[in-house]
Each structure stands twice: as C-alpha cells, then as structure tokens.
Design a protein around this motif. Structure first.
Motif, short mmCIF file in Angstrom:
data_model
loop_
_atom_site.label_atom_id
_atom_site.label_comp_id
_atom_site.label_asym_id
_atom_site.label_seq_id
_atom_site.Cartn_x
_atom_site.Cartn_y
_atom_site.Cartn_z
N GLU A 145 26.42 62.07 36.90
CA GLU A 145 25.37 61.26 36.97
C GLU A 145 26.20 60.88 34.87
N ASP A 146 26.50 61.75 34.26
CA ASP A 146 26.55 61.48 33.52
C ASP A 146 27.84 60.67 32.54
N LEU A 147 27.82 59.12 31.55
CA LEU A 147 28.13 58.20 31.71
C LEU A 147 29.90 59.05 31.34
N THR A 148 31.24 58.87 31.81
CA THR A 148 32.55 59.50 31.69
C THR A 148 33.07 58.22 31.34
N TYR A 149 34.20 58.73 30.67
CA TYR A 149 35.37 57.74 29.90
C TYR A 149 36.48 57.95 30.71
N THR A 150 37.11 57.81 32.14
CA THR A 150 38.08 57.92 32.59
C THR A 150 38.43 56.73 33.15
N GLN A 151 39.95 55.66 32.93
CA GLN A 151 39.95 54.97 33.60
C GLN A 151 41.06 55.39 34.56
N ARG A 152 40.65 53.66 35.11
CA ARG A 152 41.82 53.70 36.21
C ARG A 152 41.95 52.33 36.84
N ILE A 153 43.29 52.03 37.29
CA ILE A 153 43.30 50.89 37.65
C ILE A 153 42.73 50.24 38.59
N VAL A 154 42.58 49.40 38.96
CA VAL A 154 41.75 48.95 40.57
C VAL A 154 42.35 47.19 40.76
N GLY A 155 42.73 47.13 41.85
CA GLY A 155 42.19 46.01 42.41
C GLY A 155 42.16 45.81 43.87
N ALA A 156 40.67 44.67 43.99
CA ALA A 156 40.64 44.72 44.75
C ALA A 156 40.86 43.45 45.47
N SER A 157 40.54 43.34 46.70
CA SER A 157 41.63 42.37 47.63
C SER A 157 40.75 41.81 49.02
N GLY A 158 40.91 40.85 49.57
CA GLY A 158 39.53 39.61 49.98
C GLY A 158 38.75 38.86 49.91
N GLY A 159 39.75 38.31 48.54
CA GLY A 159 38.63 37.29 48.20
C GLY A 159 38.93 35.87 48.59
N ARG A 160 37.38 35.51 48.99
CA ARG A 160 38.17 34.10 49.07
C ARG A 160 36.97 32.98 48.64
N ILE A 161 36.97 32.09 48.59
CA ILE A 161 36.68 30.56 47.50
C ILE A 161 36.77 29.64 48.55
N ASP A 162 35.21 29.38 48.15
CA ASP A 162 34.72 27.83 49.60
C ASP A 162 34.11 26.86 49.01
N THR A 163 34.55 25.70 49.07
CA THR A 163 34.16 24.99 47.49
C THR A 163 33.55 23.35 48.69
N ALA A 164 33.38 24.43 50.17
CA ALA A 164 32.35 22.94 50.87
C ALA A 164 31.61 22.92 51.05
N GLY A 165 30.17 23.07 50.10
CA GLY A 165 28.83 23.21 50.41
C GLY A 165 28.85 23.62 48.31
N GLY A 166 30.18 23.86 47.62
CA GLY A 166 29.99 23.87 46.06
C GLY A 166 30.72 24.33 45.85
N PHE A 167 30.16 25.62 44.91
CA PHE A 167 31.08 26.48 44.63
C PHE A 167 30.56 27.76 45.56
N GLU A 168 31.99 28.81 46.21
CA GLU A 168 31.15 30.59 46.38
C GLU A 168 32.67 31.37 46.24
N LEU A 169 32.05 32.25 45.95
CA LEU A 169 33.53 33.43 46.29
C LEU A 169 32.90 34.38 46.82
N SER A 170 33.71 34.61 47.70
CA SER A 170 33.13 36.35 48.63
C SER A 170 34.10 36.79 48.73
N GLY A 171 33.66 38.03 49.86
CA GLY A 171 34.64 38.63 50.46
C GLY A 171 34.24 39.11 51.43
N PRO A 172 34.54 39.88 52.21
CA PRO A 172 34.48 41.18 51.48
C PRO A 172 35.59 42.29 51.46
N TRP A 173 35.25 42.75 49.94
CA TRP A 173 36.41 42.45 49.04
C TRP A 173 36.66 44.44 49.57
#
Ligand code: FRU
Length: 428
Positions: A145-173
């Motif tokens: 509930e409180d704002l805390t300052y712990t820091q962890r390094i995270v990697g998100a995988s699963g991103g895809r870019i689709d430019t067929a109808g403009g630009f779109e970046l989507s997951g699921p991440w």
C-alpha cells in the motif's frame, strides 16, 4: 592504456576500476564539454505526458533498430498535469515511433500489469527473430500500500511489432524477474548507509569484440560500517555508486548471472545512472549520467554525462577528458538536461537526453520544491531535448553541436554541418 591513478581512494571492493576522487576533482566546464543552451520546443510533440528517461529499440549488435522504416523508442512517462517531482512515483513506460526521425507518435503504454509499483528505466532489444524484449526496473513492491523503493531488474518477453496497418507494438508480455542484489558485489536496500540505494536501469549489450552477452545496470558497492574505505571516513563511505554487470552464458536475454562491477565510485559518487557502452575503434566507451547532488563531500560535479574508456569491456577504465566529464549543462541552466544516452551515428557519437528543468539561475533542485505547483511546472521541460553531437577519439571527447529536439537520425542520414564547421568554412 594504463590507469596510473587507479587505486587512489579505491577501496578494493571487487570492481576492476574505481573513479577516484583525484580524477573527479578535475571536473570543470570547458568549451568541449558544455552543451548549448536549450530553448523550449515550438510545439510539444507528445503533450499528454511528461517524458524523461528514454531508450531506443536496438538490435543485438547495438544498432538502433529500423523496423520497416520506423525508429522506435521507449520513455518513462507521467501525466503532464502532475508536479515534476512526483513523476518518479507513477512512472509508466510508453512506446513512441517515427518514420522520419523527427516527428514522433505515441503508441501508448507498453504494459498492463508490469512488475513493481511503477517502472523505471531500462533498454529494449529487437532480436534476430523479430521478437522484442524490454528490460526495466520494477520499483516498489506490487501489492504494497505504501510507496516503496525496492528495485529489481525485470525482462519482459513476447513483444511483437506489426506495421501492416501503421505501427503497433503488442504482447502478450511475460515479465521475468531477472536480478536482485546479492549483498556482496551489489548493495541491498537494508545495507544502504546514505541516500536511497540503486539497483536499476538494465542495459543489454552484446560485445562485438568477444560475442559475449551482458546486462549492465546501476548499482552500489556494499561498504560495511567500520570499513577502511575512503580512509575510514564514514561520511564519504555513504557514496558508493557502481556500474554493475551480469553475463548471459548462452546469449538468452532472460538468463543472467551477476559478475563483478565494471567500475565503481566509492568515496566519489552515489549514483552512476543508466550505464551504457558505445564500441568504437576497438575501444569500449562506458557512459553514465550523474547528478550534482550525488557527489561526495569535497567534490564538485554537475548534472552531466560522464564517460570512461577501456580496451576490454571488463578492462581498466580511464576517465574521458581526465576527469570523466563528457557533456554538461551551461552554468546558467545547470539542470536543463538529464539522463543522457549515447549511440554511434557514422563518424560521430550522438547523445539524446530529456529537457528537464530550465530557468534555474543559481538555485538547487531542493530549493524549487518550495515553489508553487504552477512555478514548478513552468520550469519543467518533460520532453526529449536536442540531440547532442560528439566527436570521440581515444580518451578525449568534444561537443560539436546539436540537432533539434527529438531528432534521432535515420540510418545513414547525413547530418548538417556543425556550427564549428560553418565557422571554420567562413574563415577559410
Ligand atoms: C534517471 C533515473 C533512473 C531511474 C529513473 C526513475 O533519471 O534516476 O536511474 O530509472 O530516473 O525515474
């Protein structure tokens, strides 16, 4: 290349190289290290949010990615009606894209349900198979509930870019917790003796010299009470910034093992922020951002980009320009830019940063905390600043000039002559 002053003030904590007090005491503004004054842009390209730390989608070899002609960047953002000092508490990563390297469009927040109470800086990889990874800092514990300052390094995988109808970046991440401090090489929150500890700003780097895969990050070196570091001076020992690094044995962007820091600044500076490397002429240029207020007592530094060079990624780093100072703000606008990120472009090294506080005239950041909200807002940029142009050779660097706000040239784009070049031609 040898570092003759290595060891002076260095506590021998495991980092191969220390930024010493002696080196840092040489920091001073020079013609080659002071950026031009920044004026507010005529139009705010992304008025709905304030923007600060920004990084580009890059390929494994470090080149800025061009995805079907689009440049892609990621920024920490906050609603533009929020007071600037509060932005770190709500930071959200958004994606922006551009097909001309000048005009940028908002592709929206990248994640729903990222780790942490808010997300701090990182880096982004466009892998050979077209998948996107985002490395970021999970700040605070989700669910608390409180704002805390712990820091962890995270990697998100699963991103895809689709430019067929403009630009779109989507997951699921999928969000993977990659690294937390070990308490030996890297300080944990409960070991911190000074300002808030740091374990953040992951930056992916595949070493062109060796093919090895690394993740750099901002950290602190543990200095226990009673240590003889800094001649036993407890006040100085609280300033213990480091550039951390982890290695991926297989090249897998989600599998990392902590290694000894590349560099630390015990007795010198508490925060070596957003570390990153530019590989050039077989040399490793390591850059960090740091603040005036994070230098240890007795040293005078600036909000600035600092840099070091070594012959190997894990080699002995020598400070650029003798002191480490590479690019800072003019004396009469000392907080105009922050969070610099260097990248190669042809013969030059370009440096992007965000337009921070301006109209400062001799005040400190703490002093503006008492100003009214409207006054604080009036002084805050919250958008990308002009891109700096640097000449980098051996252990020296030189600011050549600047491109416009948000101008990130496309691959192979020829840059206009610099002011220095025009003056030289005029005289010829
Ligand atoms: C630098 C920085 C980063 C951190 C972010 C938090 O501007 O302190 O180290 O990720 O800001 O907002």
């Amino acid at each position: 290349m040898t570092n003759e002053t290595l060891g002076d003030g260095s506590p021998g904590t495991g980092a191969r190289t220390g930024w010493t007090r002696e080196q840092a005491s040489r920091i001073e503004r020079t013609e080659d290290t002071v950026a031009p004054i920044v004026y507010p842009p005529e139009t705010d390209q992304i008025p709905e949010v304030h923007i600060w730390d920004t990084w580009f989608l890059r390929e494994r070899d470090g080149t800025l990615a061009s995805v079907d002609g689009y440049r892609v960047c990621f920024s920490l953002t906050a609603p533009s009606d929020l007071l600037p000092g509060k932005r770190h508490d709500v930071a959200t990563i958004r994606c922006f894209y551009s097909d001309d390297g000048r005009t940028w469009h908002d592709a929206g927040p990248v994640f729903e349900g990222a780790l942490g109470q808010r997300q701090w800086a990182g880096s982004a990889l466009y892998d050979d198979d077209g998948s996107a990874y985002l490395f970021y800092t999970a700040a605070g514990e989700e669910g608390s509930e409180d704002l805390t300052y712990t820091q962890r390094i995270v990697g998100a995988s699963g991103g895809r870019i689709d430019t067929a109808g403009g630009f779109e970046l989507s997951g699921p991440w999928t969000h993977h917790e990659l690294l937390t401090p070990d308490g030996e090489r890297y300080e944990r929150e409960d070991q911190s003796r000074g300002m808030i500890y740091t374990f953040r700003d992951p930056w992916f780097f595949e070493d062109p010299g060796t093919g090895e895969t690394w993740l750099l990050f901002e950290a602190n070196t543990p200095v226990p009470e009673g240590s003889d570091a800094c001649g036993g001076d407890a006040a100085l020992q609280a300033f213990n910034g480091s550039v951390g690094v982890a290695r991926s044995p297989t090249g897998d962007p989600l599998e990392w093992e902590l290694a000894d820091p590349l560099l630390d600044a015990v007795c010198v500076n508490q925060e070596l922020e957003r570390p990153h490397v530019v590989y050039r002429d077989g040399l490793y240029y390591l850059f960090v951002s740091s603040h005036l207020h994070t230098f240890a007592p007795g040293l005078e530094g600036f909000d600035a980009l600092y840099g070091f060079v070594a012959e190997d990624l894990r080699g002995e780093y020598v400070p650029l320009n003798d002191s480490g100072l590479v690019a800072t703000n003019p004396e009469n606008a000392p907080f105009q830019s922050y969070s610099w990120m260097a990248f190669p472009h042809g013969e030059e090294v370009l440096v992007q940063s965000f337009f921070n506080y301006y109209d400062f005239a001799g005040e400190t950041l703490d002093e503006i905390a008492h100003l009214s909200g409207a006054e604080q807002m009036r002084r805050f940029g919250g958008t990308l600043g002009p891109t700096l142009r640097l000449d980098v050779a051996g252990t020296r660097t030189r600011i050549l000039g600047a491109l416009g706000h948000w101008h990130i040239p496309l691959a192979g784009e020829e840059l206009p002559p610099t002011d220095r070049e025009l003056i030289r031609r005029g005289k010829a």
